[in-house]
Design an enzyme around this catalytic site. Structure first.
Site, PDB file in Angstrom:
ATOM      1  N   GLU A 161      51.729  36.351  41.282  1.00  0.00           N
ATOM      2  CA  GLU A 161      51.022  35.472  42.236  1.00  0.00           C
ATOM      3  C   GLU A 161      51.132  33.985  41.923  1.00  0.00           C
ATOM      4  O   GLU A 161      50.150  33.247  41.847  1.00  0.00           O
ATOM      5  CB  GLU A 161      49.542  35.906  42.301  1.00  0.00           C
ATOM      6  CG  GLU A 161      49.403  37.367  42.669  1.00  0.00           C
ATOM      7  CD  GLU A 161      47.967  37.891  42.580  1.00  0.00           C
ATOM      8  OE1 GLU A 161      47.039  37.087  42.409  1.00  0.00           O
ATOM      9  OE2 GLU A 161      47.777  39.115  42.681  1.00  0.00           O
ATOM     10  N   GLU A 266      51.178  47.524  45.013  1.00  0.00           N
ATOM     11  CA  GLU A 266      49.702  47.643  44.991  1.00  0.00           C
ATOM     12  C   GLU A 266      49.179  48.053  46.374  1.00  0.00           C
ATOM     13  O   GLU A 266      48.241  47.501  46.895  1.00  0.00           O
ATOM     14  CB  GLU A 266      49.063  46.316  44.550  1.00  0.00           C
ATOM     15  CG  GLU A 266      49.577  45.792  43.224  1.00  0.00           C
ATOM     16  CD  GLU A 266      48.906  44.497  42.802  1.00  0.00           C
ATOM     17  OE1 GLU A 266      47.889  44.102  43.405  1.00  0.00           O
ATOM     18  OE2 GLU A 266      49.399  43.862  41.842  1.00  0.00           O
TER      19      GLU A 266
HETATM   20  O1  G3I Z   1      35.421  45.843  32.381  1.00  0.00           O
HETATM   21  C1  G3I Z   1      34.381  44.921  32.772  1.00  0.00           C
HETATM   22  C2  G3I Z   1      33.021  45.519  32.437  1.00  0.00           C
HETATM   23  O2  G3I Z   1      32.890  45.631  31.025  1.00  0.00           O
HETATM   24  C3  G3I Z   1      31.927  44.612  33.016  1.00  0.00           C
HETATM   25  O3  G3I Z   1      30.663  45.212  32.783  1.00  0.00           O
HETATM   26  C4  G3I Z   1      32.155  44.445  34.511  1.00  0.00           C
HETATM   27  C5  G3I Z   1      31.118  43.583  35.179  1.00  0.00           C
HETATM   28  O4  G3I Z   1      31.397  42.221  34.871  1.00  0.00           O
HETATM   29  O5  G3I Z   1      33.449  43.821  34.728  1.00  0.00           O
HETATM   30  C6  G3I Z   1      34.480  44.689  34.266  1.00  0.00           C
HETATM   31  O6  G3I Z   1      35.715  44.064  34.497  1.00  0.00           O
HETATM   32  C7  G3I Z   1      36.094  44.045  35.877  1.00  0.00           C
HETATM   33  C8  G3I Z   1      37.456  44.749  36.006  1.00  0.00           C
HETATM   34  O7  G3I Z   1      37.956  44.666  37.339  1.00  0.00           O
HETATM   35  C9  G3I Z   1      37.352  46.232  35.624  1.00  0.00           C
HETATM   36  O8  G3I Z   1      36.493  46.875  36.504  1.00  0.00           O
HETATM   37  C10 G3I Z   1      36.271  42.578  36.292  1.00  0.00           C
HETATM   38  O9  G3I Z   1      34.989  41.970  36.297  1.00  0.00           O
HETATM   39  C11 G3I Z   1      36.869  42.517  37.699  1.00  0.00           C
HETATM   40  O10 G3I Z   1      37.161  41.165  38.028  1.00  0.00           O
HETATM   41  C12 G3I Z   1      38.199  43.289  37.703  1.00  0.00           C
HETATM   42  O11 G3I Z   1      38.681  43.269  39.032  1.00  0.00           O
HETATM   43  C13 G3I Z   1      40.090  43.565  39.111  1.00  0.00           C
HETATM   44  C14 G3I Z   1      40.808  42.340  39.703  1.00  0.00           C
HETATM   45  O12 G3I Z   1      42.194  42.629  39.879  1.00  0.00           O
HETATM   46  C15 G3I Z   1      40.701  41.166  38.779  1.00  0.00           C
HETATM   47  O13 G3I Z   1      41.348  41.494  37.564  1.00  0.00           O
HETATM   48  C16 G3I Z   1      40.280  44.755  40.033  1.00  0.00           C
HETATM   49  O14 G3I Z   1      39.733  45.908  39.424  1.00  0.00           O
HETATM   50  C17 G3I Z   1      41.768  44.963  40.287  1.00  0.00           C
HETATM   51  O15 G3I Z   1      41.970  46.000  41.257  1.00  0.00           O
HETATM   52  C18 G3I Z   1      42.397  43.693  40.822  1.00  0.00           C
HETATM   53  O16 G3I Z   1      43.776  43.912  40.960  1.00  0.00           O
HETATM   54  C19 G3I Z   1      44.550  42.764  41.351  1.00  0.00           C
HETATM   55  C20 G3I Z   1      45.885  42.857  40.661  1.00  0.00           C
HETATM   56  O17 G3I Z   1      45.677  42.884  39.257  1.00  0.00           O
HETATM   57  C21 G3I Z   1      46.788  41.724  41.086  1.00  0.00           C
HETATM   58  N1  G3I Z   1      46.953  41.723  42.542  1.00  0.00           N
HETATM   59  C22 G3I Z   1      45.694  41.627  43.267  1.00  0.00           C
HETATM   60  C23 G3I Z   1      44.775  42.785  42.872  1.00  0.00           C
HETATM   61  C24 G3I Z   1      43.490  42.675  43.634  1.00  0.00           C
HETATM   62  O18 G3I Z   1      42.809  41.502  43.246  1.00  0.00           O
END
Ligand code: G3I
Length: 371
Positions: A161, A266
């Site tokens: 991205e 994705e």
């Molecule tokens: O693991 C922590 C947990 O310990 C904590 O209690 C909780 C609450 O804060 O957060 C958890 O981490 C979260 C993680 O997902 C795992 O669930 C993050 O906050 C959250 O931001 C993260 O979201 C992910 C997002 O990317 C940001 O990394 C989504 O699951 C994931 O599906 C999404 O995927 C992205 C791709 O990597 C790149 N392309 C876009 C796609 C959608 O945004």
């Protein structure tokens, strides 16, 4: 002794006849058998799944998919939380699951502006580091991670991205400090760490004309410099009214014109009203009930429209299987999806190939019946 041999032969013969008359055990139809001769069919794993805790989901993964990608456990803030500390625990579990199940394992992602560990681009006083320091940190980050999984992780989302829909560069810290150069540098560092690994550029809204043109230019320039770029990842985050299929098909062909493969990396399709078309995780909106119209279940009319669009896109991918080498869904069943919490927290979405009861959606059932 002779009579014993005769008896054994008779028993063996009887057993053979019994088996010969039994109907061959029919292998359950699966996505990887239906699509296996076209492209890899993959899925992202969260840590409940890669650690083996979510067995219901893993049954689907083992039956239907031949490729897995780490949804979150290899992102910088998770795997390299401090400059002198790595945390490979979850990533090791993910790679182990992939190896134990014969999967084509994808690492996601090495260089991304989001989920970046806070220390990565600043010094101890919080000031931006110099280009030389950032280059060294990128090299060390990429080399440490790729080397650890050398020969095991078969492909990497090297840069994620970096380009905006109008074709300009995202004003990330990587771009601000190093300019465009951070992208080829990342591919160079990854290739030096594992010369056999496939290397991908990955992005969303890849059917936007501006983004398409810049990514094509970037890939052509990197390949002309002798850098390894195996594929362009079109993330494929979709809605009921985007992307336009003709634009998407034009983009498949444009990326393939570079000589790289195309991967749908994705894939999901929100069944809810479109509120924005970005997958940039920080572009969120406040909850409004009107934007969560199906809190119980999806109306038949919406489900039929959703399945028809998904089937049409799957048919497009199959049509271009000569240049598309992988199609990966971004989650196993609807309850897993990031779309339940993005761009609005607390919505109930229905974006994936399997429902909340772990059952294949209608278009998937039809696909399975084709084999
Ligand atoms: O693991 C922590 C947990 O310990 C904590 O209690 C909780 C609450 O804060 O957060 C958890 O981490 C979260 C993680 O997902 C795992 O669930 C993050 O906050 C959250 O931001 C993260 O979201 C992910 C997002 O990317 C940001 O990394 C989504 O699951 C994931 O599906 C999404 O995927 C992205 C791709 O990597 C790149 N392309 C876009 C796609 C959608 O945004």
């Amino acid at each position: 002794m002779k009579s014993k041999n005769i008896l054994l032969s008779l028993v063996a013969g009887a057993a053979f006849c019994a088996c010969a008359t039994q109907p061959a055990v029919k292998e359950e139809p699966s996505l990887k058998t239906v699509l296996g001769d076209k492209f890899l069919i993959g899925v992202s794993l969260n840590t409940r799944q890669s650690s083996g805790r979510d067995t219901a989901s893993l049954n689907i993964v083992k039956r239907h998919f031949n490729s897995v990608v780490a949804e979150n456990c290899m992102k910088c803030e998770v795997i390299h939380p401090e400059e002198d500390r790595y945390d490979f625990r979850q990533a090791d579990e993910f790679v182990k699951f992939g190896e134990e199940n014969g999967m084509f394992i994808i690492g996601h992602c090495l260089i991304w502006h989001s989920q970046l560990a806070p220390w990565f681009c600043v010094d101890k006083e919080g000031k931006e580091v110099s280009p030389e320091v950032l280059k060294q940190r990128m090299k060390e980050h990429i080399s440490t991670i790729v080397t650890r999984y050398k020969g095991r992780v078969k492909g990497w989302d090297v840069v994620n991205e970096a380009i905006l829909e109008d074709g300009s560069f995202r004003q990330s810290k990587f771009y601000e400090i190093l300019g465009e150069e951070f992208i080829p540098l990342a591919f160079q560092f990854a290739h030096e760490a594992d010369p056999e690994a496939e290397l991908y550029y990955n992005d969303y809204n890849m059917s936007s004309e501006g983004k398409r043109n810049t990514v094509v230019r970037l890939v052509n320039e990197m390949k002309s410099k002798g850098l390894r770029v195996d594929a362009v990842g079109m993330q494929g985050h979709m809605g009921m009214d985007y992307p336009d299929m003709e634009q998407f098909e034009q983009s498949i062909l444009a990326y393939a014109s570079t000589g790289a493969r195309v991967m749908i990396t994705e894939w999901d399709m929100s069944a809810l009203p479109t509120v924005n078309r970005t997958a940039n995780i920080s572009d969120t909106l406040a909850y409004r009930k009107a934007l969560n119209p199906y809190p119980e279940s999806l109306p038949d009319s919406v489900s039929e429209h959703w399945n028809a669009r998904m089937e049409a896109y799957m048919n497009l991918f199959i049509k271009h299987a000569d240049v598309i080498s992988r199609v990966t869904a971004w989650g196993i069943s609807d309850s897993d999806s990031w779309k339940n919490g993005f761009p609005i927290k607390g919505r109930k979405d229905y974006p994936l190939l399997f429902d909340r009861d772990y059952q294949p959606k209608p278009f998937v059932k039809e696909l399975l019946e084709k084999k």
